[in-house]
Design a protein around this motif. Structure first.
Motif, mmCIF file in Angstrom:
data_model
loop_
_atom_site.group_PDB
_atom_site.id
_atom_site.type_symbol
_atom_site.label_atom_id
_atom_site.label_comp_id
_atom_site.label_asym_id
_atom_site.label_seq_id
_atom_site.Cartn_x
_atom_site.Cartn_y
_atom_site.Cartn_z
ATOM 1 N N SER A 104 0.827 -1.198 0.000
ATOM 2 C CA SER A 104 0.000 0.000 0.000
ATOM 3 C C SER A 104 0.868 1.257 0.000
ATOM 4 O O SER A 104 2.080 1.202 0.254
ATOM 5 C CB SER A 104 -0.904 0.004 1.226
ATOM 6 O OG SER A 104 -0.125 0.062 2.416
ATOM 7 N N ALA A 105 0.229 2.390 -0.260
ATOM 8 C CA ALA A 105 0.942 3.675 -0.214
ATOM 9 C C ALA A 105 1.512 3.953 1.172
ATOM 10 O O ALA A 105 2.658 4.425 1.286
ATOM 11 C CB ALA A 105 0.013 4.800 -0.671
ATOM 12 N N ILE A 230 5.838 -0.684 12.777
ATOM 13 C CA ILE A 230 5.310 0.559 12.212
ATOM 14 C C ILE A 230 3.886 0.299 11.740
ATOM 15 O O ILE A 230 3.678 -0.432 10.758
ATOM 16 C CB ILE A 230 6.179 1.057 11.035
ATOM 17 C CG1 ILE A 230 7.636 1.209 11.473
ATOM 18 C CG2 ILE A 230 5.636 2.374 10.493
ATOM 19 C CD1 ILE A 230 8.578 1.529 10.324
ATOM 20 N N GLU A 231 2.922 0.849 12.416
ATOM 21 C CA GLU A 231 1.527 0.683 12.017
ATOM 22 C C GLU A 231 1.264 1.469 10.728
ATOM 23 O O GLU A 231 1.681 2.618 10.587
ATOM 24 C CB GLU A 231 0.594 1.177 13.114
ATOM 25 C CG GLU A 231 0.736 0.435 14.438
ATOM 26 C CD GLU A 231 0.342 -1.034 14.350
ATOM 27 O OE1 GLU A 231 -0.412 -1.392 13.415
ATOM 28 O OE2 GLU A 231 0.771 -1.806 15.220
ATOM 29 N N LEU A 232 0.569 0.834 9.797
ATOM 30 C CA LEU A 232 0.342 1.448 8.489
ATOM 31 C C LEU A 232 -1.005 2.161 8.383
ATOM 32 O O LEU A 232 -1.174 3.042 7.544
ATOM 33 C CB LEU A 232 0.446 0.384 7.392
ATOM 34 C CG LEU A 232 1.805 -0.312 7.291
ATOM 35 C CD1 LEU A 232 1.770 -1.366 6.186
ATOM 36 C CD2 LEU A 232 2.922 0.689 7.034
ATOM 37 N N HIS A 233 -1.978 1.740 9.166
ATOM 38 C CA HIS A 233 -3.316 2.350 9.128
ATOM 39 C C HIS A 233 -3.894 2.314 7.706
ATOM 40 O O HIS A 233 -4.546 3.255 7.266
ATOM 41 C CB HIS A 233 -3.266 3.789 9.647
ATOM 42 C CG HIS A 233 -2.677 3.901 11.025
ATOM 43 N ND1 HIS A 233 -3.311 3.430 12.145
ATOM 44 C CD2 HIS A 233 -1.476 4.409 11.438
ATOM 45 C CE1 HIS A 233 -2.552 3.656 13.220
ATOM 46 N NE2 HIS A 233 -1.438 4.244 12.818
ATOM 47 N N ALA A 239 0.992 -3.707 9.234
ATOM 48 C CA ALA A 239 2.133 -3.077 9.894
ATOM 49 C C ALA A 239 3.402 -3.570 9.246
ATOM 50 O O ALA A 239 3.456 -4.685 8.705
ATOM 51 C CB ALA A 239 2.141 -3.390 11.384
ATOM 52 N N LEU A 240 4.440 -2.730 9.288
ATOM 53 C CA LEU A 240 5.777 -3.165 8.911
ATOM 54 C C LEU A 240 6.492 -3.647 10.159
ATOM 55 O O LEU A 240 6.593 -2.917 11.151
ATOM 56 C CB LEU A 240 6.577 -2.033 8.263
ATOM 57 C CG LEU A 240 6.107 -1.532 6.895
ATOM 58 C CD1 LEU A 240 7.163 -0.608 6.295
ATOM 59 C CD2 LEU A 240 5.780 -2.667 5.931
ATOM 60 N N LEU A 241 6.957 -4.879 10.120
ATOM 61 C CA LEU A 241 7.723 -5.456 11.229
ATOM 62 C C LEU A 241 9.193 -5.409 10.843
ATOM 63 O O LEU A 241 9.595 -5.934 9.788
ATOM 64 C CB LEU A 241 7.268 -6.898 11.475
ATOM 65 C CG LEU A 241 5.759 -7.079 11.664
ATOM 66 C CD1 LEU A 241 5.414 -8.549 11.852
ATOM 67 C CD2 LEU A 241 5.266 -6.270 12.837
#
Length: 246
Positions: A104-105, A230-233, A239-241
């Motif tokens: 995703s963006a 890092i939560e992507l919402h 999320a990026l782990l």
């Protein structure tokens, strides 16, 4: 393979059950009725045996769709071509259990933030680069860095390779991610599935350098806590782990 086996077993059972139902109820013994019964049996047994929920409509509708397709009298090459395209686009799903996921963006923005923390000459690789959209956009935004992708689904690779051609710092190669040496890369990104993640971790530990980053979109490594999340919402609530290699 389990879904396919259940379709075969449900078909055999439907052939045995439907004549009995016809004698008891007088319902017409049609191909569509047989296909519907087969689909229902496959869906129910698949659910009981633990197939993911999204398999249920596939199991239910597959054979009725085949019967209706035959009634449309399509030329033989059309369904064969559709099957070939699906196979070429999902080849790695068979052996690696990795479907096509598109980043995703918000994931691209988070990757850019991670790249900003690395030296200007830090190289990036996408394991399973798919259509290479994210890879190409990151390469365009970072002309000083090298961006590489690897993809094993033939049709998807071809489209990604064509997208990377205009960019001097972006290349997509055809092949298995297991054949790629990860040592030259400061950031290794993957958006795969739960199935290969333990093996990805073993490969990363064996090949990646000190301080380099392994980044997985959404899928964790069992038993290994990420250094950063890092939560992507985004619509997946993904999320990026991030794991920083010791």
């Amino acid at each position: 393979m389990l879904a396919l086996l259940l379709q075969v077993l449900a078909g055999l059972l439907a052939w045995a059950v439907l004549p009995v139902v016809w004698r008891l109820t007088g319902w017409p013994l049609t191909g569509l009725a047989l296909a519907g019964l087969q689909g229902g049996l496959a869906a129910v047994t698949g659910h009981l045996l633990g197939l993911p929920r999204w398999w249920l409509p596939i199991s239910l509708l597959f054979m009725p769709a085949v019967v209706l397709g035959q009634q449309l009298d399509w030329p033989a090459w059309l369904p064969a071509s559709m099957f070939a395209l699906l196979l070429l686009a999902n080849w790695n799903s068979l052996g690696e259990r990795v479907p096509l996921y598109l980043s995703s963006a918000p994931a691209e923005r988070a990757l850019q933030q991670l790249l900003d923390q690395l030296p200007d000459d830090a190289a990036f690789i996408d394991l399973g680069s798919g259509l290479a959209g994210s890879l190409a956009r990151l390469a365009r935004a970072n002309p000083q860095r090298q961006f590489h992708g690897v993809e094993s689904a033939p049709l998807v690779f071809l489209l990604g390779w064509l997208r990377s051609l205009p960019l001097a710092n972006c290349r997509v190669r055809y092949g298995s991610l297991w054949q790629v040496d990860l040592a030259p890369y400061a950031l290794v990104y993957c958006f795969l599935s739960p199935a290969p993640m333990p093996r990805v971790w073993d490969k990363a530990q064996a090949e990646m350098g000190h301080g380099s980053l392994l980044v997985s979109n959404s899928f964790a490594i069992p038993g290994v806590a990420p250094t950063q999340r890092i939560e992507l919402h985004d619509w997946r609530a993904g999320a990026l782990l991030v794991w920083r290699m010791p």
